[in-house]
Enzyme design. Structure first.
Site, PDB file in Angstrom:
ATOM      1  N   SER A   1     111.942 -57.399 -16.555  1.00 57.94           N
ATOM      2  CA  SER A   1     111.742 -58.745 -17.081  1.00 57.94           C
ATOM      3  C   SER A   1     112.858 -59.222 -17.992  1.00 57.94           C
ATOM      4  O   SER A   1     113.053 -60.414 -18.150  1.00 57.94           O
ATOM      5  CB  SER A   1     110.408 -58.812 -17.820  1.00 57.94           C
ATOM      6  OG  SER A   1     110.357 -57.839 -18.841  1.00 57.94           O
TER       7      SER A   1
ATOM      8  N   HIS B   1     106.731 -59.575 -12.423  1.00 54.33           N
ATOM      9  CA  HIS B   1     107.723 -60.654 -12.285  1.00 54.33           C
ATOM     10  C   HIS B   1     108.187 -60.830 -10.839  1.00 54.33           C
ATOM     11  O   HIS B   1     109.013 -61.696 -10.560  1.00 54.33           O
ATOM     12  CB  HIS B   1     108.945 -60.387 -13.174  1.00 54.33           C
ATOM     13  CG  HIS B   1     108.717 -60.732 -14.612  1.00 54.33           C
ATOM     14  ND1 HIS B   1     108.758 -62.023 -15.086  1.00 54.33           N
ATOM     15  CD2 HIS B   1     108.414 -59.960 -15.677  1.00 54.33           C
ATOM     16  CE1 HIS B   1     108.506 -62.026 -16.384  1.00 54.33           C
ATOM     17  NE2 HIS B   1     108.293 -60.784 -16.765  1.00 54.33           N
TER      18      HIS B   1
ATOM     19  N   LYS C   1     101.375 -64.921 -14.406  1.00 55.67           N
ATOM     20  CA  LYS C   1     102.742 -65.451 -14.249  1.00 55.67           C
ATOM     21  C   LYS C   1     102.743 -66.408 -13.046  1.00 55.67           C
ATOM     22  O   LYS C   1     102.122 -67.453 -13.122  1.00 55.67           O
ATOM     23  CB  LYS C   1     103.724 -64.288 -14.136  1.00 55.67           C
ATOM     24  CG  LYS C   1     103.808 -63.511 -15.454  1.00 55.67           C
ATOM     25  CD  LYS C   1     104.916 -62.483 -15.500  1.00 55.67           C
ATOM     26  CE  LYS C   1     105.100 -61.998 -16.930  1.00 55.67           C
ATOM     27  NZ  LYS C   1     104.658 -60.598 -17.119  1.00 55.67           N
TER      28      LYS C   1
HETATM   29  C1  LIG Z   1     104.119 -59.757 -18.169  1.00 54.64           C
HETATM   30  C2  LIG Z   1     104.041 -58.337 -17.752  1.00 54.64           C
HETATM   31  C3  LIG Z   1     102.899 -57.591 -17.978  1.00 54.64           C
HETATM   32  C4  LIG Z   1     101.743 -58.117 -18.789  1.00 54.64           C
HETATM   33  O1  LIG Z   1     100.896 -58.891 -18.003  1.00 54.64           O
HETATM   34  P1  LIG Z   1      99.559 -59.464 -18.665  1.00 54.64           P
HETATM   35  O2  LIG Z   1      98.692 -59.772 -17.504  1.00 54.64           O
HETATM   36  O3  LIG Z   1      99.960 -60.659 -19.464  1.00 54.64           O
HETATM   37  O4  LIG Z   1      99.004 -58.354 -19.503  1.00 54.64           O
HETATM   38  C5  LIG Z   1     102.860 -56.298 -17.506  1.00 54.64           C
HETATM   39  N1  LIG Z   1     103.905 -55.756 -16.844  1.00 54.64           N
HETATM   40  C6  LIG Z   1     105.039 -56.439 -16.620  1.00 54.64           C
HETATM   41  C7  LIG Z   1     106.170 -55.798 -15.882  1.00 54.64           C
HETATM   42  C8  LIG Z   1     105.138 -57.752 -17.067  1.00 54.64           C
HETATM   43  O5  LIG Z   1     106.255 -58.430 -16.864  1.00 54.64           O
END
Ligand SMILES: *Cc1c(COP(=O)(O)O)cnc(C)c1O
Length: 415
Positions: free
Chosen positions: A200, A228, A269
């Site tokens: 990320s 992502h 996301k």
């Molecule tokens: C954003 C992200 C998370 C967290 O996701 P949530 O559903 O907000 O807990 C976990 N792993 C990765 C690789 C992320 O980019």
């Protein structure tokens, strides 16, 4: 002030906050007063709202404020009420959970899927549940914080689970760790290798075929957190595994490359942006999680309204692959324009474009100046990224227009 001395906690916390402010690392929360979209209304210090262009959300496909996605959530809310008032195994499993989980399994190309209130929770459910004493987890050093913490937690819950870290994206280092695990008499069980699909902070992509080959050679299970990658990677946005031809249901599937054993992912996301996470893999895997996963046994189910909008978001992605094409086109346009303006941008198929500035305070100051120019981009510094590699992280969305991207580049040029 009262006469009582401040507690140890209060006095040391005051010191911590003061030093964060002094070093320019203090984070201020920005408040929005509109839906997440290419343009958002931000509340200023004076209480007035103003419109800014948002280049820091994970709303990669513009589904967060899609009318169909919003309506699905509203309908779910009307039909099923505000919440489950229960964990899944007591009385908290509703029809939309089953529908969503079947849709996730179809989308990911796995036998089964199971949801949680977040990917963080899903990851904390995964490792302490599937690992047994004598297992070893081998993790990329730049993996997401939820993986790091879940791995830290695992031997606390299950004594005798071992852990090891390999250098970021370094296949020689991974092979070394796998060899050491094979030669370690304490490793008597399953070896697990875990990586982000898309990293990320870098926008770098894990070399899943190479990792798969090493896993096969050493009998290891491959776990990929593709938070992502969903909606972004692969010809139809199914993720980093589709990008590499490792999605069994995709048109570009290459059976010689093997499959990913276990996925974790987020619904917060590209896939609607609400909240929620999932584990996807074999039916046995999700059954074990349902039977033994502490975060699902002892914590509430995903709210049904959120499940309804997430399901609609994934259906929309499946039915409208042109959103993925538009995102990709925007990313290519932004990279080209940034390159022409003299910024060094990495070539990458992801929607994350980091501009490295080095110093944390500088990154924060730059993002402040950009905001004055109507551009919302966040600066990341230590401890989110390694010391000395602070950056502005630009995130593209299918919701952006070329004019939006031109405005971003113009503002960056002014700095
Ligand atoms: C954003 C992200 C998370 C967290 O996701 P949530 O559903 O907000 O807990 C976990 N792993 C990765 C690789 C992320 O980019």
């Amino acid at each position: 002030m009262t006469t009582a001395a401040a507690s140890t906690f209060e006095s040391r916390t005051a010191e911590t906050l003061k030093s964060l402010q002094a070093s320019g690392q203090y984070k201020h929360l920005h408040t929005l007063d509109s839906p997440m979209d290419a343009r958002v209304k931000m509340v200023g210090d004076d209480g007035q709202t103003r419109e800014v262009l948002c280049f820091c959300s994970n709303n990669y496909l513009g589904l967060a404020n899609d009318p169909g996605v919003v309506d699905a959530g509203v309908e779910g809310l009307r039909k099923y009420g505000a919440g489950t008032a229960s964990v899944r195994f007591i009385c908290g499993t509703f029809t939309p959970h089953n529908t969503l989980e079947a849709t996730i399994a179809e989308y990911m190309g796995t036998e089964s899927a199971y949801t949680f209130v977040s990917c963080w929770t899903a990851t904390e459910a995964l490792f302490p549940t599937v690992c047994e004493p004598g297992d070893m987890i081998i993790s990329d050093e730049l993996n997401h914080a939820c993986i790091i913490d879940a791995i830290r937690l695992t031997p606390v819950i299950k004594k005798g689970v071992l852990k090891s870290v390999y250098k970021h994206a370094d296949m020689d280092s991974l092979r070394e760790r796998l060899t050491a695990a094979r030669d370690n008499a304490d490793v008597t069980g399953q070896i697990w290798v875990v990586t982000d699909g898309v990293f990320s902070m870098e926008g770098a992509v894990a070399d899943l075929p190479a990792i798969r080959r090493l896993c096969d050679q050493f009998g290891a299970m491959l776990v990929v957190d593709d938070s992502h990658g969903h909606g972004v990677m692969g010809p139809t946005g199914r993720g980093t595994h589709e990008h590499f031809g490792m999605h069994p249901g995709a048109a570009n599937h290459d059976p010689t490359r093997g499959l990913v054993d276990v996925f974790t992912g987020t619904l917060g996301k590209a896939l609607g942006g609400g909240a929620g996470g999932f584990i996807a893999g074999s039916k046995n895997l999700t059954e074990l999680i349902i039977q033994r996963g502490r975060p699902t046994l002892f914590s509430n189910a995903l709210p049904v309204t959120v499940a309804c909008s997430a399901e609609k978001a994934i259906r929309t992605l499946i039915n409208q692959p042109e959103r993925v094409v538009r995102l990709r086109e925007n990313v290519a346009y932004a990279r080209k324009k940034l390159g022409e303006a003299g910024f060094e941008v990495m070539d990458s198929p992801t929607a994350i474009i980091p501009i490295i500035v080095g110093d944390t305070a500088k990154a924060i100051a730059m993002s402040k100046k950009l905001l004055d120019l109507g551009i919302f981009v966040i600066g990341f510094g230590f401890p989110v990224v390694p010391e000395g590699t602070a950056r502005l992280r630009i995130q593209m969305s299918a919701a952006h227009s070329h004019a939006d991207i031109d405005a971003l580049v113009a503002a960056l040029k002014k700095l």
